[in-house]
Scaffold this motif. Structure first.
Motif, PDB file in Angstrom:
ATOM      1  N   VAL A   3      -4.584  67.886  64.767  1.00  0.00           N
ATOM      2  CA  VAL A   3      -5.689  68.325  63.900  1.00  0.00           C
ATOM      3  C   VAL A   3      -4.743  69.026  62.923  1.00  0.00           C
ATOM      4  CG1 VAL A   3      -7.333  68.810  65.763  1.00  0.00           C
ATOM      5  CG2 VAL A   3      -5.682  70.574  65.431  1.00  0.00           C
ATOM      6  N   ALA A   4      -5.544  69.308  61.664  1.00  0.00           N
ATOM      7  CA  ALA A   4      -4.795  69.900  60.556  1.00  0.00           C
ATOM      8  C   ALA A   4      -5.754  71.293  60.338  1.00  0.00           C
ATOM      9  CB  ALA A   4      -5.136  69.129  59.364  1.00  0.00           C
ATOM     10  N   THR A   5      -4.939  72.160  60.046  1.00  0.00           N
ATOM     11  CA  THR A   5      -5.453  73.470  59.619  1.00  0.00           C
ATOM     12  C   THR A   5      -5.113  73.883  58.193  1.00  0.00           C
ATOM     13  OG1 THR A   5      -3.992  74.646  60.850  1.00  0.00           O
ATOM     14  CG2 THR A   5      -5.947  74.031  61.972  1.00  0.00           C
ATOM     15  N   GLY A   6      -5.965  75.076  57.822  1.00  0.00           N
ATOM     16  CA  GLY A   6      -5.340  75.701  56.357  1.00  0.00           C
ATOM     17  C   GLY A   6      -6.546  76.605  55.808  1.00  0.00           C
ATOM     18  N   GLY A   7      -6.270  77.271  54.972  1.00  0.00           N
ATOM     19  CA  GLY A   7      -7.332  78.244  54.181  1.00  0.00           C
ATOM     20  C   GLY A   7      -6.496  78.632  52.984  1.00  0.00           C
ATOM     21  N   LYS A   8      -7.247  80.154  53.280  1.00  0.00           N
ATOM     22  CA  LYS A   8      -6.596  80.913  51.636  1.00  0.00           C
ATOM     23  C   LYS A   8      -5.366  81.652  51.970  1.00  0.00           C
ATOM     24  CE  LYS A   8      -8.830  83.734  48.111  1.00  0.00           C
ATOM     25  NZ  LYS A   8      -9.960  84.619  47.601  1.00  0.00           N
ATOM     26  N   GLU A   9      -4.450  81.315  51.205  1.00  0.00           N
ATOM     27  CA  GLU A   9      -3.193  81.891  51.359  1.00  0.00           C
ATOM     28  C   GLU A   9      -2.578  81.340  52.781  1.00  0.00           C
ATOM     29  OE1 GLU A   9      -1.320  82.663  49.058  1.00  0.00           O
ATOM     30  OE2 GLU A   9      -3.028  82.893  47.599  1.00  0.00           O
ATOM     31  N   ASN A  10      -2.994  80.198  53.388  1.00  0.00           N
ATOM     32  CA  ASN A  10      -2.714  79.750  54.538  1.00  0.00           C
ATOM     33  C   ASN A  10      -2.542  78.041  54.246  1.00  0.00           C
ATOM     34  OD1 ASN A  10      -2.230  78.885  57.237  1.00  0.00           O
ATOM     35  ND2 ASN A  10      -4.160  80.117  57.954  1.00  0.00           N
ATOM     36  N   GLY A  11      -1.157  77.868  54.216  1.00  0.00           N
ATOM     37  CA  GLY A  11      -0.854  76.608  53.626  1.00  0.00           C
ATOM     38  C   GLY A  11      -1.301  75.380  54.787  1.00  0.00           C
ATOM     39  N   LEU A  12      -1.221  74.220  54.577  1.00  0.00           N
ATOM     40  CA  LEU A  12      -1.627  73.162  55.711  1.00  0.00           C
ATOM     41  C   LEU A  12      -0.673  73.127  56.586  1.00  0.00           C
ATOM     42  CD1 LEU A  12      -3.214  70.546  56.222  1.00  0.00           C
ATOM     43  CD2 LEU A  12      -1.201  69.266  54.843  1.00  0.00           C
ATOM     44  N   LYS A  13      -1.272  72.998  57.936  1.00  0.00           N
ATOM     45  CA  LYS A  13      -0.128  72.769  59.123  1.00  0.00           C
ATOM     46  C   LYS A  13      -0.939  71.827  59.770  1.00  0.00           C
ATOM     47  CE  LYS A  13       0.987  77.693  59.422  1.00  0.00           C
ATOM     48  NZ  LYS A  13      -0.121  78.028  58.395  1.00  0.00           N
ATOM     49  N   VAL A  67      -6.100  76.110  76.020  1.00  0.00           N
ATOM     50  CA  VAL A  67      -5.013  76.176  74.755  1.00  0.00           C
ATOM     51  C   VAL A  67      -5.445  77.185  73.668  1.00  0.00           C
ATOM     52  CG1 VAL A  67      -3.854  74.985  73.051  1.00  0.00           C
ATOM     53  CG2 VAL A  67      -4.168  73.985  75.024  1.00  0.00           C
ATOM     54  N   ASP A  68      -4.612  78.009  73.211  1.00  0.00           N
ATOM     55  CA  ASP A  68      -4.979  79.035  72.246  1.00  0.00           C
ATOM     56  C   ASP A  68      -3.907  79.080  71.350  1.00  0.00           C
ATOM     57  OD1 ASP A  68      -6.121  81.059  70.914  1.00  0.00           O
ATOM     58  OD2 ASP A  68      -6.682  82.535  72.602  1.00  0.00           O
ATOM     59  N   ILE A  69      -4.130  78.766  69.950  1.00  0.00           N
ATOM     60  CA  ILE A  69      -3.137  78.767  69.149  1.00  0.00           C
ATOM     61  C   ILE A  69      -3.402  79.637  67.904  1.00  0.00           C
ATOM     62  CG2 ILE A  69      -1.923  76.946  67.306  1.00  0.00           C
ATOM     63  CD1 ILE A  69      -2.667  74.740  69.111  1.00  0.00           C
ATOM     64  N   ASP A  70      -2.588  80.379  67.351  1.00  0.00           N
ATOM     65  CA  ASP A  70      -2.684  81.188  66.331  1.00  0.00           C
ATOM     66  C   ASP A  70      -2.327  80.388  65.024  1.00  0.00           C
ATOM     67  OD1 ASP A  70      -2.989  82.977  64.392  1.00  0.00           O
ATOM     68  OD2 ASP A  70      -1.437  84.624  64.938  1.00  0.00           O
ATOM     69  N   ALA A  71      -3.530  79.980  64.224  1.00  0.00           N
ATOM     70  CA  ALA A  71      -3.028  79.033  63.070  1.00  0.00           C
ATOM     71  C   ALA A  71      -3.089  79.835  61.771  1.00  0.00           C
ATOM     72  CB  ALA A  71      -4.143  78.032  63.009  1.00  0.00           C
ATOM     73  N   GLY A  72      -3.063  81.062  61.693  1.00  0.00           N
ATOM     74  CA  GLY A  72      -2.968  81.854  60.617  1.00  0.00           C
ATOM     75  C   GLY A  72      -4.296  82.721  60.369  1.00  0.00           C
ATOM     76  N   LYS A  73      -4.447  83.604  59.310  1.00  0.00           N
ATOM     77  CA  LYS A  73      -5.772  84.214  59.042  1.00  0.00           C
ATOM     78  C   LYS A  73      -6.501  83.255  57.656  1.00  0.00           C
ATOM     79  CE  LYS A  73      -4.184  88.769  60.069  1.00  0.00           C
ATOM     80  NZ  LYS A  73      -3.872  90.075  59.606  1.00  0.00           N
ATOM     81  N   ASN A  74      -7.576  83.313  57.605  1.00  0.00           N
ATOM     82  CA  ASN A  74      -8.530  82.992  56.622  1.00  0.00           C
ATOM     83  C   ASN A  74      -8.495  81.528  56.527  1.00  0.00           C
ATOM     84  OD1 ASN A  74      -8.975  85.428  55.572  1.00  0.00           O
ATOM     85  ND2 ASN A  74      -7.020  85.637  54.383  1.00  0.00           N
ATOM     86  N   VAL A  75      -8.653  81.023  57.888  1.00  0.00           N
ATOM     87  CA  VAL A  75      -8.741  79.444  58.016  1.00  0.00           C
ATOM     88  C   VAL A  75     -10.169  78.923  57.483  1.00  0.00           C
ATOM     89  CG1 VAL A  75      -8.834  77.439  59.718  1.00  0.00           C
ATOM     90  CG2 VAL A  75      -7.237  79.370  59.844  1.00  0.00           C
ATOM     91  N   CYS A  76     -10.299  78.038  56.677  1.00  0.00           N
ATOM     92  CA  CYS A  76     -11.472  77.498  55.945  1.00  0.00           C
ATOM     93  C   CYS A  76     -11.595  76.224  56.545  1.00  0.00           C
ATOM     94  CB  CYS A  76     -11.045  77.240  54.290  1.00  0.00           C
ATOM     95  SG  CYS A  76     -11.013  79.037  53.405  1.00  0.00           S
ATOM     96  N   ARG A  77     -10.704  75.328  57.029  1.00  0.00           N
ATOM     97  CA  ARG A  77     -11.299  74.130  57.603  1.00  0.00           C
ATOM     98  C   ARG A  77     -10.131  73.657  58.465  1.00  0.00           C
ATOM     99  NH1 ARG A  77     -16.049  72.698  56.749  1.00  0.00           N
ATOM    100  NH2 ARG A  77     -15.701  72.646  54.429  1.00  0.00           N
ATOM    101  N   MET A  78     -10.929  73.045  59.835  1.00  0.00           N
ATOM    102  CA  MET A  78      -9.826  72.267  60.630  1.00  0.00           C
ATOM    103  C   MET A  78     -10.531  71.002  60.788  1.00  0.00           C
ATOM    104  SD  MET A  78     -10.052  70.957  63.962  1.00  0.00           S
ATOM    105  CE  MET A  78     -11.247  72.084  65.145  1.00  0.00           C
ATOM    106  N   ARG A  79      -9.651  69.859  60.547  1.00  0.00           N
ATOM    107  CA  ARG A  79      -9.791  68.703  60.766  1.00  0.00           C
ATOM    108  C   ARG A  79      -8.971  67.744  61.831  1.00  0.00           C
ATOM    109  NH1 ARG A  79     -14.728  67.896  58.662  1.00  0.00           N
ATOM    110  NH2 ARG A  79     -14.962  68.401  56.685  1.00  0.00           N
ATOM    111  N   GLN A  80      -9.724  66.804  62.446  1.00  0.00           N
ATOM    112  CA  GLN A  80      -8.964  65.910  63.544  1.00  0.00           C
ATOM    113  C   GLN A  80      -8.734  64.496  62.929  1.00  0.00           C
ATOM    114  OE1 GLN A  80     -11.633  64.486  66.457  1.00  0.00           O
ATOM    115  NE2 GLN A  80     -10.215  64.866  68.124  1.00  0.00           N
ATOM    116  N   ASN A  81      -7.506  64.228  63.543  1.00  0.00           N
ATOM    117  CA  ASN A  81      -7.097  62.913  63.035  1.00  0.00           C
ATOM    118  C   ASN A  81      -7.786  62.002  63.956  1.00  0.00           C
ATOM    119  OD1 ASN A  81      -5.641  60.447  62.563  1.00  0.00           O
ATOM    120  ND2 ASN A  81      -3.532  61.341  62.642  1.00  0.00           N
ATOM    121  N   ALA A  82      -8.615  60.855  63.328  1.00  0.00           N
ATOM    122  CA  ALA A  82      -9.411  60.035  63.875  1.00  0.00           C
ATOM    123  C   ALA A  82      -8.551  58.887  65.021  1.00  0.00           C
ATOM    124  CB  ALA A  82     -10.236  59.207  63.182  1.00  0.00           C
TER     125      ALA A  82
END
Length: 385
Positions: free
Chosen positions: A142-152, A121-136
Motif C-alpha cells: 500500500v502507499a500512503t502520503g499527506g500534507k508534509e508527509n511524503g509518499l511511502k 499490524v499497526d504502522i505509524d505512517a506519519g501525521k496528516n495522511v490524506c490517502r492510502m491506496r492498495q497495489n492491485a
C-alpha cells in the motif's frame, strides 16, 4: 431491496451517512440506509469491494466502523469497529491476503482479522495522511502520503520500514523547502511506478525500481489543488480532478493534457475510471454523479442524489445499455434534503394596489383628461380664426 441492489452498478457514499446505489441503464437510484436514524458520525468516507466477485461493499464511516453491505441481499450484514473517531476519519480501506487494511488521518495504518478485535499490524505512517491506496497486483503493498508527509510504500508482511520513501524536490531558487501535499495515488499496472497528485496542482510519477527517489515526471495542471485521480484502462493516461470542479485527462508518457471533461459545478471528491470501458465516473460537492466518455469526452449519465458525496465505487461489469441524446436527471425520492426542509413555504400574493394608490391613480387620470380637453379646445379656436 435485493432486486434493487442487483440493478446497481455504481455505489456512492454521502455526508449524511447514506449508501446510495445507482443503475445508469435503468436511470434509477436507491438509498440503502435507514434515513430515520442517521447522524453526522455515520458519514461515509471510503468504499471498497469486500471480495473479488463484487458481492460485498465495505463502507468506512467517520465513527470508525466498517459495515459490510451485501449487493445480493440488499442489506448490511456485518458491522465491526476498526478504531476510534478521535483518531481521525478513514483515508483508505482495502482487503489484503492478511486481512482488512485501514488507514486514518492520524497515520495509523492497521491490519484487522476476523477472529481478532485488535489489529495484528499497526504502522505509524506519519501525521496528516490524506490517502492510502492498495497495489492491485500485490495486495500486501500500500502507499500512503499527506500534507508534509511524503509518499511511502509499505509491505504489510514486513511492516518495520517502508520499502520506498520518496524524496522531496530540491529547494527553490530562494533555498526554501518545497511544500509537500499528497492527495491521491495509484499504482501503474505491469510496472513498479506509482502516480500521485498533490494539493499544489502537481501530478508526479515515481519509479521505485530505480535508485532515484525523486519523481521521474512532473506535470502541473490548473491553479487549484488536485483532490483525486484515477488511471485510465491501460495505465498510459490518468484523470485528475480539483477543488473547482475541473476534470482533465493527462498523458503520462509525454506529460501533456489530452483533454478536459466539462459539466461539474463543485469540488471533485470521488473519481474512478472503468477497468475495461472508456468511461469515468465522478462525484463531489454539487451532489451529482456524472459518467463521461473518455473517447468523445461527452457526458453519458447524470444523476442528482440530493446529498454531498464523498466517494464512489464503480463495478467492473458493463454499466448497461449506452444512452444517447439528451441527458436525463434522476432524483432519489426517498431522501428529503435538509435545506428544503428548513425553508419556509412562501405563498405568492396577488399584486393588488392599495385603495389610496387607486384613488391617486384615478385623480392623475382625471387631470390628464382635463389637460387633453383644454388642448383640443385651443386647437379648435385657432382653426376657426
Amino acid at each position: 431491496m435485493a432486486e434493487k441492489s442487483r440493478l446497481c452498478r455504481v455505489w456512492v457514499g454521502a455526508e449524511t451517512g447514506i449508501l446510495k446505489g445507482i443503475s445508469p441503464a435503468k436511470k434509477q437510484a436507491f438509498n440503502f440506509s435507514e434515513t430515520s436514524s442517521l447522524s453526522r458520525d455515520q458519514e461515509v468516507r471510503v468504499l471498497c469491494w469486500g471480495d473479488p466477485a463484487e458481492t460485498e461493499v465495505l463502507v468506512g464511516s467517520v465513527n470508525g466502523t466498517v459495515r459490510t453491505f451485501s449487493t445480493e441481499k440488499g442489506v448490511f450484514t456485518e458491522t465491526r469497529q476498526c478504531g476510534d473517531a478521535d483518531q481521525g476519519f478513514f483515508t483508505g480501506l482495502a482487503v489484503a491476503d492478511c486481512g482488512l487494511v485501514t488507514c486514518v488521518e492520524t497515520g495509523r495504518l492497521r491490519v484487522w482479522r476476523e477472529e481478532s478485535s485488535s489489529p495484528v499490524v499497526d504502522i505509524d505512517a506519519g501525521k496528516n495522511v490524506c490517502r492510502m491506496r492498495q497495489n492491485a497486483a500485490q495486495k500486501n503493498r500500500v502507499a500512503t502520503g499527506g500534507k508534509e508527509n511524503g509518499l511511502k510504500i509499505w509491505d504489510l508482511e514486513r511492516p518495520d520500514t517502508p520499502v520506498f520513501t520518496a524524496k522531496n524536490l530540491r529547494d527553490d531558487w530562494l533555498d526554501l523547502k518545497q511544500p509537500e501535499w499528497l492527495r491521491d495515488a495509484a499504482f501503474l499496472p505491469d510496472s513498479d511506478k506509482i502516480v500521485t497528485c498533490t494539493g499544489h496542482h502537481q501530478v508526479r510519477v515515481y519509479d521505485p525500481s530505480t535508485p532515484q527517489r525523486r519523481p521521474v515526471l512532473e506535470v502541473r495542471y490548473g491553479e487549484y489543488p488536485l483532490t483525486c485521480l484515477s488511471l485510465v484502462a491501460g495505465g498510459q493516461s490518468v484523470v485528475v480532478g480539483n477543488t473547482h470542479g475541473s476534470l482533465a485527462v493527462l498523458d503520462l508518457r509525454k506529460g501533456l493534457v489530452r483533454g478536459c471533461l466539462k459539466g461539474l459545478q463543485g469540488g471533485v471528491r470521488g473519481l474512478q475510471c472503468h477497468p475495461t470501458l472508456p468511461l469515468v465516473a465522478s462525484c463531489g460537492l454539487d451532489r451529482f454523479l456524472r459518467i463521461h466518455s473518455l473517447e468523445t469526452r461527452a457526458l453519458e449519465h447524470k444523476v442528482y442524489l440530493k446529498s454531498r458525496l464523498n466517494c464512489l465505487l464503480l463495478s467492473s461489469g458493463a454499466l448497461g445499455e449506452e444512452v444517447g441524446g439528451d441527458v436525463d436527471v434522476e432524483e432519489v425520492k426517498e431522501e428529503e434534503d435538509e435545506v428544503w426542509q428548513s425553508m419556509e413555504k412562501v405563498e405568492e400574493k396577488s399584486k393588488r394596489k392599495a385603495p389610496e394608490e387607486e384613488e391617486e391613480v384615478e385623480e392623475e387620470e382625471a387631470v390628464e383628461v382635463e389637460v387633453t380637453q383644454v388642448t383640443n379646445s385651443k386647437k379648435k379656436k385657432k382653426g376657426q380664426k
